[in-house]
Enzyme design. Structure first.
Site, PDB file in Angstrom:
ATOM      1  CD  GLU A 114      -2.883  -1.219   2.309  1.00 57.21           C
ATOM      2  OE1 GLU A 114      -4.084  -0.923   2.237  1.00 57.21           O
ATOM      3  OE2 GLU A 114      -2.341  -1.641   3.361  1.00 57.21           O
ATOM      4  CD  GLU A 134      -3.548  -6.550   3.690  1.00 55.05           C
ATOM      5  OE1 GLU A 134      -2.838  -5.550   3.849  1.00 55.05           O
ATOM      6  OE2 GLU A 134      -3.696  -7.115   2.577  1.00 55.05           O
TER       7      GLU A 134
END
Length: 247
Positions: A114, A134
């Site tokens: 990210e 995730e």
């Protein structure tokens, strides 16, 4: 310090260095935001490279820290607050008017990827592992990944990487458009790119970035006209046009 800055000529470097895998906690998030702001405000810096002093680029959020909240009644609020902290830290990179480059010379997973997505450019080692795993541990990318990856490559590839919790190597990431280059020598490639980008007119670079970011908003065409109309009045543009015309 888990984040340090340095400058070589016009290239500023942010180095992540938190053992063992640069996993972000609150302190590192704060330090990263400060480091970005420092280089962004330095007039001598023309481009910024984000790199790692470790074997991995960044393994994301500190899972042990998050797990320590398991028995706390406000664990959901704590996690939301931490995600906001990461989103704001990475937004400092995304908002920079200067060229930003993620030098991914090792795994970039979860929050590490990210972070890379918040940079303008991503150069990855061919064999580096990249992705947002995730969902596989019952969570989701919470530091901007669902938004930035989808805007970058579209829903289909975002579904593949996020919903499938798939890690890909650098070469595959390049084919998917997730990184712009997959190379064997990341540091050299990142330095060469940063030096070239640092030589571009800063005002033109920033204006073009604003126009690209406005794509799909309905304001992009009007913004193009106003930005180019402003650039034609700058001394830097006048010098470069004269040089171009004179050959």
């Amino acid at each position: 310090m888990t984040v340090t800055t340095s400058r070589n000529g016009a290239v500023g470097t942010i180095t992540l260095d938190r053992a063992p895998v640069n996993a972000f906690d609150e302190q590192q998030a704060h330090e990263f935001a400060l480091a970005t702001a420092e280089l962004d405000a330095d007039p001598a810096v023309g481009a910024i490279v984000v790199r790692s002093a470790r074997k991995v680029f960044c393994a994301g959020a500190d899972i042990a820290m998050m797990d320590s909240w398991r028995e706390l009644p406000d664990r959901g609020q704590r996690l939301e607050k931490f995600c906001l902290l990461l989103q704001e830290a990475f937004a400092t990179v995304a908002a920079s008017a200067k060229p930003t480059i993620a030098a991914i010379d090792g795994a970039a997973t979860g929050g590490g990827f990210e972070l890379a997505l918040s940079c303008d450019f991503r150069i990855a080692r061919t064999g580096a592992k990249i992705g947002l795993p995730e969902v596989g541990i019952g969570l989701l990318p919470g530091a901007g990944g669902t938004q930035r990856l989808t805007r970058l490559v579209g829903p289909a590839t975002a579904y593949r990487l996020i919903l499938g919790a798939e890690l890909v190597d650098g070469a595959t990431a390049e084919r998917l458009g997730v990184v712009q280059w997959a190379v064997d020598d990341v540091d050299s490639a990142a330095t060469a790119l940063a030096e070239r980008l640092a030589g571009l007119p800063p005002a033109a670079y920033a204006a073009a970035k604003r126009c690209i970011d406005a794509a799909g908003t309905g304001d992009g065409y009007a913004l193009e006209r106003s930005e180019i109309g402003a650039l034609i009045h700058t001394e830097e543009t006048a010098r470069r046009l004269d040089r171009f015309i004179s050959g």
